[in-house]
Each structure stands twice: as structure tokens, then as C-alpha cells.
Design a protein around this motif. Structure first.
Motif, PDB file in Angstrom:
ATOM      1  N   ALA A 144      10.538   8.803  -5.679  1.00 20.13           N
ATOM      2  CA  ALA A 144       9.925   9.692  -6.666  1.00 20.13           C
ATOM      3  C   ALA A 144       8.591  10.238  -6.163  1.00 20.13           C
ATOM      4  O   ALA A 144       8.311  11.439  -6.280  1.00 20.13           O
ATOM      5  N   ASN A 153      13.274  12.667 -11.564  1.00 23.59           N
ATOM      6  CA  ASN A 153      13.119  11.260 -11.217  1.00 23.59           C
ATOM      7  C   ASN A 153      13.539  10.393 -12.392  1.00 23.59           C
ATOM      8  O   ASN A 153      13.243  10.719 -13.540  1.00 23.59           O
ATOM      9  N   ARG A 187       8.752  12.884  -3.352  1.00 22.05           N
ATOM     10  CA  ARG A 187       9.384  14.170  -3.689  1.00 22.05           C
ATOM     11  C   ARG A 187       8.345  15.294  -3.643  1.00 22.05           C
ATOM     12  O   ARG A 187       8.634  16.414  -3.200  1.00 22.05           O
ATOM     13  N   VAL A 190      10.765   5.033 -12.213  1.00 26.43           N
ATOM     14  CA  VAL A 190       9.370   5.428 -11.971  1.00 26.43           C
ATOM     15  C   VAL A 190       8.423   4.422 -12.623  1.00 26.43           C
ATOM     16  O   VAL A 190       7.453   3.960 -12.008  1.00 26.43           O
TER      17      VAL A 190
END
Length: 397
Positions: free
Chosen positions: A145, A189, A148, A194
């Protein structure tokens, strides 16, 4: 806006209590959602990389002047950028000491630094411990995540380096400096993954940010007239996990502020509620500006035309754009003024309301998401209050 007329009717501005010093105007990451370098306002290109010491001195004197004029016992100072650690330890120490010296013994400054973590090492942590500066770090979750968006200019991810910095920060002897984690939401995500990726670093607090955009330049997944709520859905998944925990492992600022507002309290949040704006920015060239998130609107949107070398923060308080952010519901769009959640939502972040042609007199581009999230939290709170009432026995008279 006729500021003079408002003053004549008894309105008075709220003093600034938080000052963001942009010590460095460049960054060592090239984040995909960055509002500093990828937005409409590109003024960073023409500003000094690092704040000159003469500007540091002017800024410190203006903070002290403002604190004295409004009898503020304490002010908050955030060292920011760009990436503030690029300014180096000497300039950081100079800024902290200059403000404290200018304030004198009668007034206190709370210092924090917001960093991407790339340069955060034991040397900086020793300095922050010596200076009494708390440290907030930007982290978007687990490696997948985070990387990204939060990448170096050559495309390499930054998670491993940030994780190493956080492993230093969260342990003795630096744990007391740990301010928390700042995470920007990307609905692509997985929200629970996360959240768990953030909890791995044992943060004392988490702040979830929505990527900034507006009606003319919408954030990912939002467009005019679109009733979908990807950001609310994402945040609700995290809220339900966080709220249901028997022992909550950390505070989550956005959720706590919404709950506090729903229960009748006030929250000094820029993105929620109707509290007057109380934060101001000093750029590396000394320019006094509003929130730098306004850079997403149009070139010059955060500007005031003032500089600490020649103007006071009181001068900024009387400017129409800042007054507009201090007058509560009067500055909201008609649709927001009639909304049942206006006291909690507050119209959303000011920058997210912008639309070319009508300025900021609009609901937030995130309006459907904000409404759904706040309504969901309200239902959860109401259900718990109802259960508590049922469990209480009447008191015998």
C-alpha cells in the motif's frame, strides 16, 4: 466580504495558535498524490530551497509578537516542507531555539516535525530529544500500500527505509517523541490490511487523510454527480474494526473528532467542524500563507501577499480569505447550511470545496463520503447510548 462591517457588528478574529514553518521547499520522494508538487500552484519552483536564517528570525519574532498581542500562553509550531529534514540539523535547531528565545520564559511552544521518514535516523532523533520536538511520520500501511504512491524519483519504494526509521522511533529512548502516523487513503488498498500495517509500528495516534482534490480537479474515484462513496466505505471498514476492539490499540484522529462533534464537543480540525481556522504557514521565503492544500485550487490560492519581514500575523487575520474561514456556518454553501450534519462536517476541508467559477462556496467534493461516514458513526454511537440506557436501573427515590 465586508470585513469592516463584520467587525462593526462585534465580530473579532480568532488568533492563530498554530504556525507551520516550511523549513525546506523540496522533497526526496515523488509521491503520486502530492499536493505540493503536482497541484495547480507551482510557487515552490521560485522559492528558496531552505529557509534563510534571516527569515527564521523574522518568523520567530512574528510568532512572539502574535503571542504577546493575544496573551497566548502556548503556541504550536510544526516544522514542515517539502521534507523538513532536508533542511539539516543546524537549521532545524536554529528555528526551534529562535522561536523559544523570542517567546521568552512566559510563553511556551510545542514543537512537532512531520516527516516522510527517509532521513530519520538516530542523529535526528537525538537532536529532537534534545530540543523537545515530537515526530509525526507519513506511512500508508504495509509495503504494498505504501509503495503504491510513496516512491523515490527513480520509482523505488520507500517503505523499507521508513519502517527502519519507525523501529527506532517507537523504542526507548525515543518513544516519548513519537507523535503518530499520517496515512493517505487510497480505496484500492485493502483497508484492514492498511490498518494492520500501521498498527505494526505501535503508533500512539493515526490520522487518515483524504487525497486532496476539488470539483474542477477531482480526487481519484470522485466525479461530479457520482453518488458512490469509496472513501466512506474504506473508512467505515477501519472504523468498525477500531471501534469494536475491546481495547483500542491507538487513537484515530478522524474518528475521535467525529465522535466528539456528534456528542456536542468542538474539534480544532481543518477538515471537520465549524471551529475558526487557527493555523497559518510561513513559506521558505517568509510568505505568510493559508493552508498549503489550497495549492490544489489554482495558482496563488494560499497566498496573502504578506511576508513576515514586513507584516504581522494580525495583518493576515483581517484578510477576507482568512475571515471566511473563521465565520463558521456563514461561509458555507446553502446546501451545507441546511444539512443536518453541518455542525460535524463543517462543509469538509475548505480546499476540497473549490470549483472554478464559484470559488469555495460549494459543498466538499467528498460530500457523499463525509455524509455516509458521519451518519454511520452516529448510528453506532446512538446504538451504544441506547444499550447503556437500557442497562441502567432506575434510582430509587
Amino acid at each position: 466580504m465586508d470585513v469592516g462591517a463584520r467587525i462593526a457588528k462585534g465580530w473579532t478574529p480568532r488568533p492563530f495558535t498554530s504556525f507551520i514553518l516550511k523549513l525546506h521547499s523540496r522533497c526526496d520522494l515523488a509521491c503520486g498524490y502530492c499536493y505540493m508538487y503536482r497541484a495547480a500552484d507551482q510557487s515552490w519552483r521560485h522559492r528558496p530551497r531552505a529557509m534563510p536564517r534571516s527569515t527564521v528570525a523574522h518568523a520567530a519574532a512574528r510568532v512572539a509578537e502574535h503571542a504577546e498581542a493575544h496573551d497566548l500562553a502556548e503556541v504550536g509550531i510544526v516544522l514542515h516542507g517539502g521534507e523538513p529534514l532536508l533542511a539539516g540539523p543546524d537549521l532545524i535547531a536554529c528555528a526551534v531555539r529562535a522561536v523559544r528565545e523570542a517567546l521568552g520564559p512566559r510563553r511556551r511552544a510545542r514543537f512537532a516535525v512531520q516527516t516522510n521518514g527517509m532521513l530519520l535516523d538516530e542523529g535526528f532523533l537525538r537532536l529532537f530529544a534534545e530540543l523537545g520536538v515530537t515526530v509525526g511520520v507519513s506511512l500508508d500501511g504495509d509495503a504494498q500500500a505504501h509503495d503504491r504512491h510513496r516512491r523515490r524519483a527513480d520509482g523505488r519504494g520507500s517503505h523499507a527505509r521508513v519502517a527502519a526509521a519507525l523501529d527506532l522511533l517507537r523504542q526507548s529512548p525515543y518513544r516519548h517523541l513519537y507523535g503518530g502516523l499520517l496515512c493517505t487513503v487510497d480505496p484500492r488498498n485493502d483497508p484492514i490490511r492498511v490498518y494492520e500495517g500501521l498498527l505494526r509500528f505501535d503508533p500512539p495516534a493515526i490520522d487518515f487523510l483524504l487525497p486532496h482534490g476539488n470539483w474542477s480537479s477531482p480526487p481519484p474515484g470522485r466525479s461530479p454527480g457520482d453518488a458512490r462513496t469509496p472513501y466512506a466505505d474504506w473508512l467505515i471498514a477501519v472504523f468498525d474494526r477500531w471501534y469494536a476492539a475491546e481495547t483500542r490499540p491507538t487513537g484515530v484522529r478522524r474518528f475521535e473528532e467525529i465522535m466528539h462533534l456528534l456528542l456536542g464537543g468542538a474539534a480544532p480540525a481543518e477538515s471537520l467542524g465549524l471551529e475558526p481556522m487557527s493555523c497559518v504557514i510561513v513559506e521558505t521565503d517568509g510568505a505568510i500563507e493559508q493552508s498549503d492544500v489550497l495549492k490544489t485550487a489554482y495558482p496563488g490560492a494560499p497566498g496573502t501577499g504578506l511576508n513576515v519581514a514586513s507584516a504581522s500575523f494580525d495583518d493576515a487575520l483581517l484578510l477576507a480569505p482568512i475571515v471566511a474561514r473563521q465565520i463558521g456556518p456563514d461561509a458555507l454553501a446553502p446546501a451545507c447550511r441546511s444539512c443536518e450534519l453541518r455542525r460535524v462536517c463543517g462543509g469538509g476541508h475548505y480546499a476540497d470545496r473549490y470549483r472554478a467559477g464559484s470559488g469555495f462556496a460549494n459543498p466538499s467534493v467528498y460530500c457523499p463520503d463525509l455524509y455516509k461516514l458521519i451518519a454511520h458513526i452516529r448510528r453506532r454511537l446512538a446504538a451504544d447510548v441506547a444499550r447503556l440506557r437500557r442497562s441502567l436501573r432506575p434510582v430509587a427515590s
